[in-house]
Design an enzyme around this catalytic site. Structure first.
Site, mmCIF file in Angstrom:
data_model
loop_
_atom_site.group_PDB
_atom_site.id
_atom_site.type_symbol
_atom_site.label_atom_id
_atom_site.label_comp_id
_atom_site.label_asym_id
_atom_site.label_seq_id
_atom_site.Cartn_x
_atom_site.Cartn_y
_atom_site.Cartn_z
ATOM 1 N N ASP A 89 10.025 1.711 0.282
ATOM 2 C CA ASP A 89 8.783 1.608 -0.498
ATOM 3 C C ASP A 89 8.698 2.746 -1.513
ATOM 4 O O ASP A 89 8.320 2.533 -2.675
ATOM 5 C CB ASP A 89 7.569 1.668 0.444
ATOM 6 C CG ASP A 89 7.592 0.529 1.461
ATOM 7 O OD1 ASP A 89 8.169 -0.525 1.157
ATOM 8 O OD2 ASP A 89 7.052 0.724 2.566
ATOM 9 N N ALA A 114 0.835 -1.201 0.000
ATOM 10 C CA ALA A 114 0.000 0.000 0.000
ATOM 11 C C ALA A 114 0.872 1.254 0.000
ATOM 12 O O ALA A 114 0.548 2.251 -0.657
ATOM 13 C CB ALA A 114 -0.941 -0.016 1.203
#
Ligand code: RIB
Length: 303
Positions: free
Chosen positions: A248, A45
């Site tokens: 990320d 996410a």
């Protein structure tokens, strides 16, 4: 979906509990948190949110529980422009992570997989099969089951799409999966925990490129001829608030660059800048990450 360059993230979603401690506990030890907070997380996410904030058309494929946290987490992703229509609702609670951060900026993360453990290879396969041809890059990580990651990698091989794998948390990767990876983005510790024990060995196993992130020391891009040394890209000096989620943002930006047709070195430079922006805010997504912010850092130093 899609005619314009698109990043599809097949991965995890978590609700993070952020705990600031003076120092990280050792085995058998109890420490008291200085403060606690909540933030959205999960490597998948986070990667999807970063790709969308950098301006890519982005879809997230994963799973949440049939609970309020899951629905709220999806709203947070949609708010930054991520398409969440391929997220399954499953019979385990939405994933969570307990993130301990010490005063020196070190961290320790314990993940409770929950719904992430039920990301199903069949669901991944059908979600990717529904994507029309185009400039697509697929990103995945190891917070979901191996067979789901492999389903994504196989779909990419069939469709001719680059497959970017952030091998975190590190575990031994099968020869079949390694041979299907276009770009692997481990950090320096993870790079030795993937089976083949060096970037050269990973390249020999069939990975097209290995980009090792080294925090303040920048990144090493290993690609091409065996025996050729890596190309080092220096990190940017910024005021670091929180390094959680830097990897990320890095992986997402690299995928965005590839989806835009940049060569790997160019995409990696953009990714170094995006990761530098990402560490200037709290939690995994608390920084003002945007393409403009990453580009302005890139322009602040000569090539
Ligand atoms: O990469 C950072 C992420 O790792 C956190 O958001 C946490 O959820 C864990 O998945």
């Amino acid at each position: 979906m899609p005619a314009e360059p698109t990043v599809i993230v097949v991965g995890s979603l978590n609700a993070d509990l952020l705990l600031d401690v003076e120092r990280l506990p050792g085995p058998g030890e109890t420490v008291t948190a200085l403060r606690a907070g909540r933030a959205w997380g999960g490597k998948g996410a986070n990667q999807a949110a970063a790709a969308a904030r950098l301006g890519a058309r982005t879809r997230f494929v994963g799973a949440v529980g049939r609970d309020e946290v899951g629905e709220e987490a999806l709203v947070a992703l949609e708010r930054v422009g991520v398409d969440t229509s391929a997220v399954a609702r499953v019979g385990e609670p939405t994933g969570s992570a307990h993130v301990l951060r010490d005063a020196a900026g070190e961290n320790l993360i314990v993940v409770v997989p929950g719904a992430n453990a039920l990301v199903d290879p069949g669901h991944v396969e059908s979600s990717l099969a529904a994507i029309p041809d185009g400039e697509v890059v697929v990103v995945s990580n190891l917070e979901i089951p191996d067979d789901a990651v492999l389903a994504a990698a196989r779909a990419c091989a069939e469709r001719g799409w680059p497959f970017v794998l952030n091998p975190a948390p590190a575990r031994s990767l099968t020869p079949e999966l390694l041979a299907l990876v276009t770009v692997l983005t481990p950090n320096a510790e993870e790079a030795t925990g993937l089976g083949p024990s060096s970037p050269a060995a990973l390249l020999a196993a069939g990975v097209d490129a290995v980009v090792v992130t080294r925090g303040a020391d920048g990144v090493d891009v290993h690609a091409g001829e065996a025996g050729a040394g890596p190309a080092r890209i220096a990190a940017f000096e910024v005021d670091v608030v929180d390094t959680i989620g830097a990897g990320d943002a890095f992986t997402a930006a690299l995928a965005v660059g590839l989806a835009w047709g940049h060569p790997l070195a160019e995409a990696a430079r953009l990714a170094v800048a995006a990761a530098a922006v990402a560490v200037t805010g709290p939690g995994a997504r608390g920084a003002e990450l945007s393409l403009a912010a990453a580009r302005s850092l890139l322009e602040s130093r000569p090539r």
